[in-house]
Design a protein around this motif. Structure first.
Motif, PDB file in Angstrom:
ATOM      1  N   UNK A  31       0.877  -1.163   0.000  1.00 10.68           N
ATOM      2  CA  UNK A  31       0.000   0.000   0.000  1.00 10.68           C
ATOM      3  C   UNK A  31       0.914   1.213   0.000  1.00 10.68           C
ATOM      4  N   UNK A  32       0.854   2.005  -1.059  1.00 14.36           N
ATOM      5  CA  UNK A  32       1.888   3.019  -1.296  1.00 14.36           C
ATOM      6  C   UNK A  32       1.495   4.367  -0.666  1.00 14.36           C
ATOM      7  N   UNK A  33       1.563   4.390   0.678  1.00  9.89           N
ATOM      8  CA  UNK A  33       1.284   5.621   1.417  1.00  9.89           C
ATOM      9  C   UNK A  33       2.518   6.132   2.131  1.00  9.89           C
ATOM     10  N   UNK A  34       3.601   5.326   2.175  1.00 14.59           N
ATOM     11  CA  UNK A  34       4.866   5.673   2.819  1.00 14.59           C
ATOM     12  C   UNK A  34       5.903   4.673   2.342  1.00 14.59           C
ATOM     13  N   UNK A  35       7.142   4.864   2.771  1.00 13.13           N
ATOM     14  CA  UNK A  35       8.190   3.914   2.412  1.00 13.13           C
ATOM     15  C   UNK A  35       7.913   2.564   3.066  1.00 13.13           C
ATOM     16  N   UNK A  36       8.079   1.490   2.321  1.00 13.57           N
ATOM     17  CA  UNK A  36       7.919   0.153   2.886  1.00 13.57           C
ATOM     18  C   UNK A  36       9.001  -0.086   3.936  1.00 13.57           C
ATOM     19  N   UNK A  65       1.898  -8.935  -9.088  1.00 13.65           N
ATOM     20  CA  UNK A  65       1.911  -8.285  -7.768  1.00 13.65           C
ATOM     21  C   UNK A  65       1.247  -6.918  -7.890  1.00 13.65           C
ATOM     22  N   UNK A  66       0.226  -6.699  -7.080  1.00 12.27           N
ATOM     23  CA  UNK A  66      -0.552  -5.474  -7.218  1.00 12.27           C
ATOM     24  C   UNK A  66       0.071  -4.306  -6.449  1.00 12.27           C
ATOM     25  N   UNK A  67      -0.384  -3.131  -6.797  1.00 16.34           N
ATOM     26  CA  UNK A  67      -0.098  -1.903  -6.046  1.00 16.34           C
ATOM     27  C   UNK A  67      -1.428  -1.392  -5.508  1.00 16.34           C
ATOM     28  N   UNK A  68      -1.548  -1.261  -4.180  1.00 14.48           N
ATOM     29  CA  UNK A  68      -2.750  -0.685  -3.586  1.00 14.48           C
ATOM     30  C   UNK A  68      -2.555   0.827  -3.513  1.00 14.48           C
ATOM     31  N   UNK A  69      -3.189   1.532  -4.447  1.00 13.18           N
ATOM     32  CA  UNK A  69      -3.022   2.981  -4.518  1.00 13.18           C
ATOM     33  C   UNK A  69      -4.305   3.736  -4.198  1.00 13.18           C
ATOM     34  N   UNK A  70      -5.293   3.021  -3.648  1.00 15.18           N
ATOM     35  CA  UNK A  70      -6.449   3.706  -3.083  1.00 15.18           C
ATOM     36  C   UNK A  70      -6.971   2.872  -1.914  1.00 15.18           C
ATOM     37  N   UNK A  71      -6.965   3.459  -0.743  1.00 14.55           N
ATOM     38  CA  UNK A  71      -7.524   2.857   0.460  1.00 14.55           C
ATOM     39  C   UNK A  71      -7.578   3.955   1.516  1.00 14.55           C
ATOM     40  N   UNK A  72      -7.954   3.613   2.740  1.00 13.59           N
ATOM     41  CA  UNK A  72      -8.062   4.623   3.791  1.00 13.59           C
ATOM     42  C   UNK A  72      -6.758   5.386   3.988  1.00 13.59           C
ATOM     43  N   UNK A 107      11.575  -7.913 -10.835  1.00 11.73           N
ATOM     44  CA  UNK A 107      10.285  -7.224 -10.988  1.00 11.73           C
ATOM     45  C   UNK A 107       9.198  -8.201 -11.412  1.00 11.73           C
ATOM     46  N   UNK A 108       7.960  -7.999 -10.965  1.00 12.52           N
ATOM     47  CA  UNK A 108       6.875  -8.885 -11.400  1.00 12.52           C
ATOM     48  C   UNK A 108       6.625  -8.721 -12.891  1.00 12.52           C
ATOM     49  N   UNK A 109       6.027  -9.733 -13.485  1.00 14.77           N
ATOM     50  CA  UNK A 109       5.698  -9.637 -14.906  1.00 14.77           C
ATOM     51  C   UNK A 109       4.521  -8.698 -15.140  1.00 14.77           C
ATOM     52  N   UNK A 110       3.619  -8.622 -14.176  1.00 12.00           N
ATOM     53  CA  UNK A 110       2.466  -7.723 -14.250  1.00 12.00           C
ATOM     54  C   UNK A 110       2.334  -7.042 -12.889  1.00 12.00           C
ATOM     55  N   UNK A 111       2.155  -5.724 -12.888  1.00 13.44           N
ATOM     56  CA  UNK A 111       2.007  -5.001 -11.622  1.00 13.44           C
ATOM     57  C   UNK A 111       0.819  -4.033 -11.728  1.00 13.44           C
ATOM     58  N   UNK A 112      -0.387  -4.553 -11.590  1.00 13.15           N
ATOM     59  CA  UNK A 112      -1.575  -3.709 -11.741  1.00 13.15           C
ATOM     60  C   UNK A 112      -1.824  -2.847 -10.513  1.00 13.15           C
ATOM     61  N   UNK A 113      -2.415  -1.683 -10.743  1.00  7.14           N
ATOM     62  CA  UNK A 113      -2.811  -0.793  -9.657  1.00  7.14           C
ATOM     63  C   UNK A 113      -4.318  -0.790  -9.492  1.00  7.14           C
TER      64      UNK A 113
END
Length: 472
Positions: A31-36, A65-72, A107-113
């Motif tokens: 979840x891309x809200x800060x540095x992992x 591997x997904x990117x969670x770019x919308x959540x609380x 890197x993953x082959x597919x990285x959907x957001x």
């Protein structure tokens, strides 16, 4: 063939591709809200080792591997900083990618957001409503009806009493935060609220945004189908996130969802849970500021058995730095005997070498990714093998076998630095005598003394103005 523990069956199973050729697997991304932090990266590094072992074992992969770019969290943080959500999450997505590259993760082959797949998520919700597994509340939110899916709780091994399905709708928790621990119906679509700002999308049930659990089901279905080979994430995602994924995926799409569930146990720091209040929530950048390399962190994260908690310490990072240097010196010694460049990961995938002394290490990796045992076998082999005694051909074959295990673990070897070794007085005296013979151009005596040093386990390398002694 790799055998790996399966969370659902609680047994160790062989990792197999449905089509016999390519292993299709999905990993829950950041979840891309800060540095992992390093706890996040423990999971991503172990997943990378898993992929490498699969590919070096002879199977192709399709890694999603997904990117969670919308959540609380992403919405709240972007609102606090007055930055549009897309701009805010792009910054942290790039940081994540940079850290992954520094840690030598493929890197993953597919990285959907999630934001780019709103349409797929809306379609999945509509299917669930049409089939009686979901319902719309008065405010326009949509919830999954847990009681409609009889197998709910199987992944986490919870019974109906533990789930307490009789809770009323008023007690539902509809947060999609990671620490959520709801046992009631979960949210699929969240109705628009003032604190969401401009972060909403139209839907048949009103303006809003997807719930966190929904995102992974929609994206795994799109890129891997109704049934795929393996799903992975941290152990903290077993319930409710992965339990909810299974329920909504199977009810909306049919199929088995994932055939194998692979979870990585959590990380502790100095024996305690990571938290901001304790000041122990390290990022890669934090450790670099303390003088540690990404290679050392990779060694620590990859070298611990994934089914046991990893107790991270700064002392462990120092030990990892020393271990990497030992591996680097061994690799350099082989390279000097064999000549040529080191084999690449892709070369080793295509042309698997005879493993010889390193076969036990590979066997440990194929036995439930037992990385600490594999490293133990590697260092045992290093103690037995004397590169100076190998022919160039033997050194080349040994180096390929050694690098095969190093690449399976994804370790980054630093440039070699000669180990400081105390030279005994008698050895130093022989070396001085030989140096004097060399200066006097008494080549027969110089060669004889060099051979005597070799018999005693020492190599003497001549320079223009001095010499260097190394222990064989």
């Amino acid at each position: 063939m790799l055998n790996l523990y399966d969370t659902l069956s609680r047994t160790q199973k062989s990792v197999e591709a449905m089509d016999g050729k390519s292993l299709r697997f999905y990993c829950c991304g950041p979840t891309v809200y800060a540095a992992a932090h390093i706890g996040n990266f423990r999971t991503f590094v172990v997943q990378d080792v898993f992929r490498r072992v699969v590919e070096l074992g002879g199977l192709r992969t399709k890694h999603v591997r997904n990117i969670t770019d919308v959540d609380d969290k992403t919405i709240r943080k972007s609102q606090e900083q007055g930055i549009p959500l897309v701009e805010y999450t792009q910054k942290w997505t790039q940081k994540f990618h940079d850290d992954c590259q520094a840690l030598n993760c493929l890197p993953p082959h597919v990285e959907p957001g999630a934001v780019a797949h709103i349409a797929e998520q809306l379609e999945l919700v509509q299917r669930l409503i049409d089939r009686g597994h979901a319902y719309c509340s008065e405010d326009g939110s949509v919830y999954f009806r847990i009681s409609s899916y009889a197998d709910y709780g199987r992944l986490a091994h919870l019974d109906s009493q533990q789930l307490d399905l009789g809770k009323t709708a008023q007690t539902r928790a509809d947060t999609d935060e990671y620490e959520k621990d709801s046992v009631a119906d979960f949210v699929l679509w969240k109705a628009r609220r003032p604190e969401d700002g401009d972060n909403f999308w139209p839907s048949p049930w009103g303006e809003g945004r997807p719930g966190w659990h929904l995102e992974c089901s929609a994206m795994s279905h799109k890129y891997l189908g109704d049934t795929f080979d393996l799903h992975s994430g941290g152990v903290d995602l077993v319930f409710p996130h992965h339990e909810n994924e299974i329920a909504q995926s199977r009810c909306a799409c049919g199929g088995e969802s994932a055939r194998h569930w692979f979870h990585v146990t959590h990380l502790l720091v100095d024996g305690a849970k990571m938290s901001k209040s304790l000041g122990n929530m390290y990022t890669l950048e934090d450790l670099q500021e303390r003088g540690f390399s990404p290679a050392a962190l990779r060694y620590v994260l990859a070298g611990a058995y994934y089914r046991r908690p990893l107790n991270f310490t700064l002392a462990g990072m120092k030990d990892a730095t020393g271990a990497l240097m030992k591996l680097s010196r061994f690799d350099d010694a082989l390279a000097r005997r064999a000549g040529g460049s080191a084999p690449t990961y892709r070369d080793l995938v295509k042309n698997r070498p005879e493993l010889g002394a390193f076969a036990p290490a590979w066997a440990s990796l194929e036995d439930d990714l037992n990385t600490p045992e594999a490293l133990g076998h590697v260092f045992s082999a290093l103690r037995r093998i004397k590169p100076a005694e190998l022919s160039p051909e033997e050194a080349a074959a040994t180096r390929r076998a050694f690098r095969f295990i190093i690449e399976a673990l994804g370790l980054l070897l630093p440039p070699p630095v000669e180990e400081e070794v105390e030279v005994p007085a008698d050895i130093r005296a022989l070396a001085e005598e030989r140096w004097a013979a060399r200066l006097a151009k008494d080549w027969a005596l110089a060669d004889s003394l060099r051979s005597r040093l070799a018999e005693l386990g020492w190599s003497m390398k001549d320079g223009r103005d001095s010499y260097q002694l190394t222990k064989n």
